[in-house]
Design a protein around this motif. Structure first.
Motif, mmCIF file in Angstrom:
data_model
loop_
_atom_site.group_PDB
_atom_site.id
_atom_site.type_symbol
_atom_site.label_atom_id
_atom_site.label_comp_id
_atom_site.label_asym_id
_atom_site.label_seq_id
_atom_site.Cartn_x
_atom_site.Cartn_y
_atom_site.Cartn_z
ATOM 1 N N GLU A 297 44.411 33.887 41.512
ATOM 2 C CA GLU A 297 44.154 35.113 40.747
ATOM 3 C C GLU A 297 45.849 36.073 40.755
ATOM 4 O O GLU A 297 46.650 35.982 41.577
ATOM 5 N N LYS A 298 45.934 36.470 39.458
ATOM 6 C CA LYS A 298 47.264 37.093 39.225
ATOM 7 C C LYS A 298 46.772 38.581 38.860
ATOM 8 O O LYS A 298 45.907 38.857 38.279
ATOM 9 N N TYR A 299 47.747 39.689 39.348
ATOM 10 C CA TYR A 299 47.627 40.805 39.192
ATOM 11 C C TYR A 299 49.139 41.615 38.840
ATOM 12 O O TYR A 299 50.221 41.004 39.400
ATOM 13 N N ALA B 288 43.747 42.390 47.917
ATOM 14 C CA ALA B 288 45.301 41.933 47.324
ATOM 15 C C ALA B 288 46.071 41.996 48.520
ATOM 16 O O ALA B 288 47.113 41.502 48.868
ATOM 17 N N ASP C 68 45.863 38.947 51.480
ATOM 18 C CA ASP C 68 46.345 37.586 51.282
ATOM 19 C C ASP C 68 47.721 37.535 51.873
ATOM 20 O O ASP C 68 48.624 37.836 51.230
ATOM 21 N N THR D 267 50.735 36.866 42.763
ATOM 22 C CA THR D 267 49.793 35.768 42.582
ATOM 23 C C THR D 267 49.208 35.424 43.868
ATOM 24 O O THR D 267 49.741 35.362 44.787
ATOM 25 N N GLU E 116 38.852 47.412 42.860
ATOM 26 C CA GLU E 116 39.558 46.230 42.206
ATOM 27 C C GLU E 116 40.907 46.125 42.703
ATOM 28 O O GLU E 116 41.568 46.816 43.151
ATOM 29 N N THR F 137 44.391 32.324 45.889
ATOM 30 C CA THR F 137 43.288 31.685 44.953
ATOM 31 C C THR F 137 43.752 31.366 43.584
ATOM 32 O O THR F 137 42.954 30.904 42.769
#
Length: 499
Positions: free
Chosen positions: A280-282, A234, A237, A275, A207, A278
């Motif tokens: 998506e945040k982690y 991640a 990007d 961020t 992930e 796309t």
């Protein structure tokens, strides 16, 4: 990289003499450029070259770049000059432990700051990275962390963890081949499990995410910048952004760059939110403990109690040459020392002690911190092995003299040497030195027994710096088959009288 283009580049910078054969092999590692069209060459500063010299692993570069060795030999200085003038820009690595493409892919804050500037990643790692908890420094570490690596020299290539693992296991250096192997394995797996199942590569099982680590500072700590580990996609990007937050701003605040400013003793939770482009945040959190400078108990540990290195080898990114310290408080200054600097020296770079062996023997490397007058130390015993004795290579005479020659035509030999040394020549008639006859060709003017002694001089070796090879002996005799040259002109004069 196609070597016919590499050759032109090498000759352009004056490393290779004319006459080196055209090169033909492929790229030596996954992140190396496959075409010179994507390579931008530039001139490094003296300071950058000095930094790279400290990181340069001669054996690694020699073993992983046979095309370069074939072109210019394996002289350490020539190989290093190739790296700083060509190799670094072509995506060749100078040691096993640092790959700037992996480093850039793992840490998007760095890739956003440095882009495709390969040298900038080396500078950051050497000066700051080792102190910022950035453990992903090579392809193996990137694969283990689930990071897909984008080569700085070829952004269209994507090296997934599965591709990196397959390449390492099978010794594949072409990313296209490694990708095909992974795809074939994935296809076979799908066929075996039935059409209703969905087969996923190793990349999909990891992930994406972000990781930061706990730390301890004191009320007197100056600004401290957080390090970040990116996981999975991640790390690929280039347009990702960061957000930082401190849960207790009375204890510490943190700015948009991850730089902490301490306010008071206590604890606070630091949150890093990544961020992606796309949307998506982690996020991940860590605990920052701030202690009063007068109350903190200093602690220092190191990652090894013993290590062995070879005298004369300078490789400050090799794990055997590096001693890593973990300290409390996190920003404590570490000083490094050697019990016997004639055997081994240590150069401190924050929490990393970089050890260089000078001669055979043992020395104790000490890492020390002093906080509030309290001194704490940790030690590592370093065994330095004597460097293997290397003599200058014996020249090979590939084109030798014939055993006999009639007439005084030029004699010629061709010699080569494998270690990048300098060849010189001396001709003899019998055992007598022929003065001034110091080229690989010589034209005799009398009958005799001629030979040439070829000497290789290589001042970079630690053994005998010269080695010689002697050509075959050629017995030269006068050509007596033609008419007497003194008679022929008189006959011409009689046949063609003047007046």
């Amino acid at each position: 990289m196609r070597k016919e283009k590499v050759l032109a580049l090498l000759m352009a910078v004056g490393i290779v003499a004319a006459g080196v054969p055209t090169l033909t092999s492929n790229a030596a590692e996954l992140t190396q450029a496959t075409s010179t069209d994507s390579v931008k060459y530039t001139k490094l500063s003296a300071a950058d070259e000095k930094l790279l010299q400290q990181m340069f692993d001669y054996e690694y570069y020699k073993d992983h770049n046979p095309d370069v060795v074939a072109a210019i030999g394996d002289d350490p200085e020539k190989l290093f000059q190739h790296f700083v003038q060509c190799g670094i820009f072509e995506g060749r690595s100078e040691n096993a432990n640092f790959n700037p493409s992996a480093y850039a892919s793992a840490y998007s804050d760095l890739s956003a700051a440095f882009g495709s500037d390969i040298m900038a990643y080396y500078r950051h790692y050497a000066v700051l990275g080792v102190n910022e908890a950035r453990p992903v420094t090579n392809l193996a570490a990137a694969a283990k962390a689930g990071i897909t690596v984008t080569p700085l020299t070829n952004p269209t290539v994507k090296l997934t963890p599965a591709v990196i693992a397959v390449a390492e296991a099978k010794g594949i250096t072409d990313p296209t081949v490694a990708t095909a192997v992974v795809a074939a394995a994935s296809s076979n797996s799908s066929s075996d499990s039935g059409s209703s199942s969905s087969s996923r590569t190793n990349t999909d099982t990891i992930e994406p995410g972000v990781q930061i680590n706990d730390l301890t500072l004191t009320t007197t700590s100056s600004a401290y910048r957080m390090g970040v580990l990116l996981k999975g996609t991640a790390g690929t990007d280039q347009n990702a952004t960061y957000g930082w937050e401190s849960s207790n701003t009375d204890v510490a605040i943190i700015d948009e760059n991850g730089e902490i400013t301490v306010k008071a003793a206590g604890t606070t939770t630091i949150t890093c939110t990544l961020t992606l482009s796309t949307g998506e945040k982690y996020s991940d959190t860590c605990t920052l403990t701030v202690k009063d400078a007068n109350d903190i108990t200093p602690v220092i540990t190191i990652d090894k109690s013993t290590t062995s290195i070879v005298a004369g080898v300078t490789d400050n990114l090799n794990s055997n040459h590096n001693i890593f310290a973990t300290v409390t408080p996190s920003d404590a200054t570490v000083t490094w020392s050697s019990s016997d600097s004639t055997v081994a020296t240590v150069q401190g770079s924050g929490t990393v002690g970089q050890v260089i062996g000078l001669k055979a023997g043992t020395a104790t490397i000490t890492a020390k911190i002093t906080v509030n007058g309290v001194e704490k130390t940790a030690t590592c015993e370093v065994t330095v092995e004597a460097a293997p004795v290397v003599d200058a290579a014996t020249p090979t005479i590939s084109q030798n003299l014939s055993s006999t020659q009639t007439g005084y035509a030029a004699l010629s030999i061709t010699a080569t040497v494998s270690d990048g040394g300098t060849l010189s020549y001396q001709w003899y008639n019998g055992d007598a030195v022929i003065s001034g006859a110091t080229l690989n060709t010589y034209t005799p003017n009398e009958a005799g027994s001629y030979k040439c002694v070829v000497t290789n001089t290589n001042s970079s070796v630690n053994g005998n710096t010269t080695a010689t090879a002697t050509s075959a002996v050629c017995a030269v005799t006068a050509d007596v088959s033609s008419d007497n040259p003194e008679v022929e002109p008189e006959q011409e004069d009689e046949q063609n009288p003047e007046g």
